[in-house]
Design a protein around this motif. Structure first.
Motif, PDB file in Angstrom:
ATOM      1  N   GLN A   1       0.808  -1.216   0.000  1.00 24.62           N
ATOM      2  CA  GLN A   1       0.000   0.000   0.000  1.00 24.62           C
ATOM      3  C   GLN A   1       0.844   1.270   0.000  1.00 24.62           C
ATOM      4  O   GLN A   1       0.307   2.370   0.141  1.00 24.62           O
ATOM      5  CB  GLN A   1      -0.924   0.014   1.214  1.00 24.62           C
ATOM      6  CG  GLN A   1      -2.041  -1.011   1.134  1.00 24.62           C
ATOM      7  CD  GLN A   1      -3.126  -0.762   2.160  1.00 24.62           C
ATOM      8  OE1 GLN A   1      -2.875  -0.194   3.211  1.00 24.62           O
ATOM      9  NE2 GLN A   1      -4.340  -1.169   1.850  1.00 24.62           N
TER      10      GLN A   1
ATOM     11  N   LYS B   1       6.358  -0.682  -3.601  1.00 23.62           N
ATOM     12  CA  LYS B   1       5.083  -1.315  -3.896  1.00 23.62           C
ATOM     13  C   LYS B   1       5.233  -2.404  -4.950  1.00 23.62           C
ATOM     14  O   LYS B   1       4.670  -3.508  -4.823  1.00 23.62           O
ATOM     15  CB  LYS B   1       4.079  -0.266  -4.365  1.00 23.62           C
ATOM     16  CG  LYS B   1       2.700  -0.821  -4.659  1.00 23.62           C
ATOM     17  CD  LYS B   1       1.721   0.278  -5.038  1.00 23.62           C
ATOM     18  CE  LYS B   1       0.329  -0.304  -5.290  1.00 23.62           C
ATOM     19  NZ  LYS B   1      -0.641   0.770  -5.643  1.00 23.62           N
TER      20      LYS B   1
ATOM     21  N   GLU C   1      -1.741 -10.624   2.466  1.00 21.17           N
ATOM     22  CA  GLU C   1      -3.022 -10.387   1.818  1.00 21.17           C
ATOM     23  C   GLU C   1      -4.164 -10.310   2.835  1.00 21.17           C
ATOM     24  O   GLU C   1      -5.102  -9.537   2.673  1.00 21.17           O
ATOM     25  CB  GLU C   1      -3.298 -11.497   0.801  1.00 21.17           C
ATOM     26  CG  GLU C   1      -2.464 -11.389  -0.458  1.00 21.17           C
ATOM     27  CD  GLU C   1      -2.743 -10.079  -1.188  1.00 21.17           C
ATOM     28  OE1 GLU C   1      -3.773  -9.968  -1.877  1.00 21.17           O
ATOM     29  OE2 GLU C   1      -1.914  -9.155  -1.049  1.00 21.17           O
TER      30      GLU C   1
ATOM     31  N   ARG D   1      -3.810  -6.916   4.402  1.00 20.42           N
ATOM     32  CA  ARG D   1      -4.209  -5.883   3.430  1.00 20.42           C
ATOM     33  C   ARG D   1      -5.726  -5.765   3.360  1.00 20.42           C
ATOM     34  O   ARG D   1      -6.272  -4.673   3.213  1.00 20.42           O
ATOM     35  CB  ARG D   1      -3.646  -6.207   2.051  1.00 20.42           C
ATOM     36  CG  ARG D   1      -3.873  -5.116   1.011  1.00 20.42           C
ATOM     37  CD  ARG D   1      -3.126  -5.427  -0.251  1.00 20.42           C
ATOM     38  NE  ARG D   1      -3.713  -6.549  -0.955  1.00 20.42           N
ATOM     39  CZ  ARG D   1      -4.667  -6.422  -1.897  1.00 20.42           C
ATOM     40  NH1 ARG D   1      -5.126  -5.233  -2.231  1.00 20.42           N
ATOM     41  NH2 ARG D   1      -5.137  -7.489  -2.506  1.00 20.42           N
ATOM     42  N   GLY D   2      -6.416  -6.916   3.471  1.00 21.31           N
ATOM     43  CA  GLY D   2      -7.865  -6.859   3.529  1.00 21.31           C
ATOM     44  C   GLY D   2      -8.361  -6.135   4.766  1.00 21.31           C
ATOM     45  O   GLY D   2      -9.348  -5.381   4.722  1.00 21.31           O
TER      46      GLY D   2
ATOM     47  N   LEU E   1      -6.699  -3.747   6.355  1.00 26.64           N
ATOM     48  CA  LEU E   1      -6.430  -2.323   6.133  1.00 26.64           C
ATOM     49  C   LEU E   1      -7.463  -1.699   5.208  1.00 26.64           C
ATOM     50  O   LEU E   1      -7.899  -0.561   5.411  1.00 26.64           O
ATOM     51  CB  LEU E   1      -5.026  -2.147   5.549  1.00 26.64           C
ATOM     52  CG  LEU E   1      -3.848  -2.506   6.463  1.00 26.64           C
ATOM     53  CD1 LEU E   1      -2.541  -2.487   5.679  1.00 26.64           C
ATOM     54  CD2 LEU E   1      -3.768  -1.544   7.639  1.00 26.64           C
ATOM     55  N   ALA E   2      -7.857  -2.439   4.176  1.00 26.55           N
ATOM     56  CA  ALA E   2      -8.859  -1.907   3.243  1.00 26.55           C
ATOM     57  C   ALA E   2     -10.235  -1.807   3.876  1.00 26.55           C
ATOM     58  O   ALA E   2     -11.074  -1.009   3.427  1.00 26.55           O
ATOM     59  CB  ALA E   2      -8.917  -2.786   1.996  1.00 26.55           C
ATOM     60  N   ALA E   3     -10.500  -2.619   4.907  1.00 23.54           N
ATOM     61  CA  ALA E   3     -11.816  -2.596   5.546  1.00 23.54           C
ATOM     62  C   ALA E   3     -12.007  -1.397   6.455  1.00 23.54           C
ATOM     63  O   ALA E   3     -13.149  -1.076   6.818  1.00 23.54           O
ATOM     64  CB  ALA E   3     -12.027  -3.887   6.347  1.00 23.54           C
TER      65      ALA E   3
ATOM     66  N   LYS F   1     -12.114   5.451   5.700  1.00 28.40           N
ATOM     67  CA  LYS F   1     -11.131   6.498   5.422  1.00 28.40           C
ATOM     68  C   LYS F   1     -11.004   7.486   6.570  1.00 28.40           C
ATOM     69  O   LYS F   1      -9.952   8.114   6.766  1.00 28.40           O
ATOM     70  CB  LYS F   1     -11.531   7.238   4.135  1.00 28.40           C
ATOM     71  CG  LYS F   1     -10.498   8.236   3.643  1.00 28.40           C
ATOM     72  CD  LYS F   1     -10.945   8.885   2.350  1.00 28.40           C
ATOM     73  CE  LYS F   1      -9.916   9.896   1.855  1.00 28.40           C
ATOM     74  NZ  LYS F   1     -10.353  10.563   0.615  1.00 28.40           N
TER      75      LYS F   1
ATOM     76  N   TYR G   1      -7.912   7.095   8.879  1.00 25.16           N
ATOM     77  CA  TYR G   1      -6.676   7.696   8.387  1.00 25.16           C
ATOM     78  C   TYR G   1      -6.712   9.216   8.545  1.00 25.16           C
ATOM     79  O   TYR G   1      -5.707   9.833   8.910  1.00 25.16           O
ATOM     80  CB  TYR G   1      -6.467   7.333   6.914  1.00 25.16           C
ATOM     81  CG  TYR G   1      -6.262   5.860   6.666  1.00 25.16           C
ATOM     82  CD1 TYR G   1      -4.979   5.315   6.622  1.00 25.16           C
ATOM     83  CD2 TYR G   1      -7.333   5.001   6.470  1.00 25.16           C
ATOM     84  CE1 TYR G   1      -4.766   3.961   6.384  1.00 25.16           C
ATOM     85  CE2 TYR G   1      -7.147   3.643   6.237  1.00 25.16           C
ATOM     86  CZ  TYR G   1      -5.867   3.132   6.210  1.00 25.16           C
ATOM     87  OH  TYR G   1      -5.675   1.790   5.985  1.00 25.16           O
TER      88      TYR G   1
ATOM     89  N   ALA H   1      -6.831  -2.922  12.148  1.00 24.41           N
ATOM     90  CA  ALA H   1      -6.723  -3.845  11.016  1.00 24.41           C
ATOM     91  C   ALA H   1      -6.394  -5.262  11.479  1.00 24.41           C
ATOM     92  O   ALA H   1      -6.929  -6.237  10.944  1.00 24.41           O
ATOM     93  CB  ALA H   1      -5.661  -3.340  10.039  1.00 24.41           C
TER      94      ALA H   1
ATOM     95  N   SER I   1      -8.427  -8.796  11.072  1.00 23.80           N
ATOM     96  CA  SER I   1      -7.747  -9.871  10.339  1.00 23.80           C
ATOM     97  C   SER I   1      -7.525 -11.126  11.162  1.00 23.80           C
ATOM     98  O   SER I   1      -6.899 -12.073  10.654  1.00 23.80           O
ATOM     99  CB  SER I   1      -6.395  -9.365   9.824  1.00 23.80           C
ATOM    100  OG  SER I   1      -6.533  -8.182   9.062  1.00 23.80           O
TER     101      SER I   1
END
Length: 431
Positions: A249, A256, A312, A315-316, A318-320, A323, A326, A348, A352
């Motif tokens: 990310q 990256k 991975e 990362r899922g 973090l994406a969940a 915004k 942040y 995160a 996870s």
């Protein structure tokens, strides 16, 4: 008199409540609501009970008639005299090989056993964070203590390794706050410098006459080897997976791209292929005079394999995160390392947990694949020396494979139950 009889009676106390109907309480209520709520549920319950009866009517006599004291399969059959029963004597006869391998010195079994007990103490403050934080000092020292207990030899090797890790932590703490890349590179250089200097100071033949007898890695085996690989690779793959997930990310194209290529390549290659690479080709990446142990090479490959999947999963997580988390970190004036450490990563990682546990359980079961590269783990011991190299027990299958399945089930079920407890413990959301 008639007037007194016409006065209505007024109760001075309430009537005691009547007990509920029998079908609305106790076991009857549970059965009616869970097993016989409708005709479909009743039919499935009856079919399930019949299947359980069929299985137990075969399994229980096999276990209860089991023989534990013979020295071969032939003697087991003579004792059974045609009855249906198990030959558990193979477990009582070869339990040491199943747990410790067939080359580990029998008079030194106390060393891996003590290392296992110390492991339970070391991971306690990590898994159960209500325990005193002072226990983490033993957790930090445990890998070096366990290394010396299991492999033995000179005590200087774990001391040099400890000093190298301490130097790396010191350098990273001094420079990593201001410049993460500089601190990371400096930590690696410091660790290797201490290790090279320390190995030069260890004299040749230092393992001879040491406090503990030196045991080479080729003599490790049995379920002990599965536990060592599982615990080591899971412990190393989680921080590496976090670093890969953050790198994927990253806003820096080079970082990256490297993380994406690594993750996608490793996830697209079977683990057994990586194990063959560790066995045959990985030694070519080290200096010509370096004799890198096969156990270390297997740990490297299994760690890299597991880290790609952990990356991975994280990362899922973090994406969940929304915004706004942040943006909240930015509004507090936190820099990137502080925001990740204090706000982003804790949330995160909590999201996870199921995925990380799934990877950990899968990796622990995949440790049995090392038997294909001549490492005699539990499965390798059963397939090789016990069944393939012993005429006394050739033909005993259910007892051995059932014992192996039981050991793996106990460990994996324990990991699963801990993860469920941790999810409940960290369930701080408000609904």
């Amino acid at each position: 008199m008639s007037e007194q009889n016409s006065v209505a009676f007024v109760a001075t106390e309430s009537i005691p409540p009547s007990p509920p109907p029998a079908n609305q309480t106790g076991v009857v209520k549970w059965l009616r609501e869970n097993l016989f709520s409708n005709w479909q549920s009743s039919l499935l319950t009856l079919v399930s009970l019949y299947l359980i009866y069929v299985i137990l009517s075969t399994f229980l006599p096999w276990v209860l008639n089991g023989v534990w004291t013979t020295s071969s399969l032939t003697e087991c059959r003579e004792v059974l005299e045609g009855r249906f029963g198990a030959c558990f004597s193979v477990l009582t006869e070869r339990w040491n090989q199943l747990l410790f391998g067939f080359n580990y010195p029998s008079d030194q079994y106390w060393r891996p056993t003590l290392a296992f007990v110390f492991m339970l103490i070391a991971i306690a403050p990590v898994l159960f964070f209500d325990l005193p934080r002072k226990m983490l000092a033993f957790t930090v020292a445990y890998p070096f203590v366990a290394f010396w207990l299991i492999w033995g030899g000179t005590i200087m090797a774990p001391i040099v390794a400890f000093l190298g890790c301490a130097a790396a932590a010191f350098v990273f703490g001094a420079y990593g706050k201001n410049n993460f890349a500089l601190g990371f590179i400096g930590a690696i250089v410091a660790a290797f410098a201490v290790w090279i200097i320390g190995t030069m100071l260890i004299p040749d033949g230092a393992n001879e006459g040491a406090w503990l007898e030196h045991v080479p890695s080729r003599d490790l085996g049995g379920f002990m080897l599965n536990m060592m690989l599982g615990v080591t690779c899971v412990s190393l793959s989680i921080p590496l997976g976090i670093a890969l997930a953050l790198g994927r990310q990253s806003n820096m194209p080079l970082i990256k791209g490297m993380c994406v290529i690594f993750i996608e390549f490793v996830r697209g290659v079977p683990l057994i292929t990586l194990l063959f690479v560790a066995s045959v080709m990985l030694s070519y990446f080290f200096p010509p005079d370096a004799n890198v142990d096969l156990f270390v090479r297997v740990v490297i490959m299994m760690t890299l394999f597991s880290a790609a999947y952990v990356a991975e999963v994280i990362r899922g997580g973090l994406a969940a995160l929304p915004k706004g988390q942040y943006e909240a970190a930015d509004s507090l004036g936190l820099d990137y390392p502080q925001a990740m450490r204090l706000i982003i990563l804790p949330q995160a990682l909590k999201i996870s947990i199921p995925g990380i546990v799934n990877v950990a359980v899968g990796l622990f079961k995949d440790t049995t694949l090392v038997s294909v590269i001549s490492l005699f783990d539990l499965v390798g011991m059963i397939r090789g020396p016990i069944l393939g190299g012993s005429a006394e027990w050739n033909g005993v299958y259910w007892e051995l494979w059932g014992f192996a399945a039981l050991l793996f089930f106990v460990v994996c079920y324990g990991i699963s139950q801990y993860s469920q407890w941790l999810e409940r413990r960290l369930a701080t959301d408000h609904h």
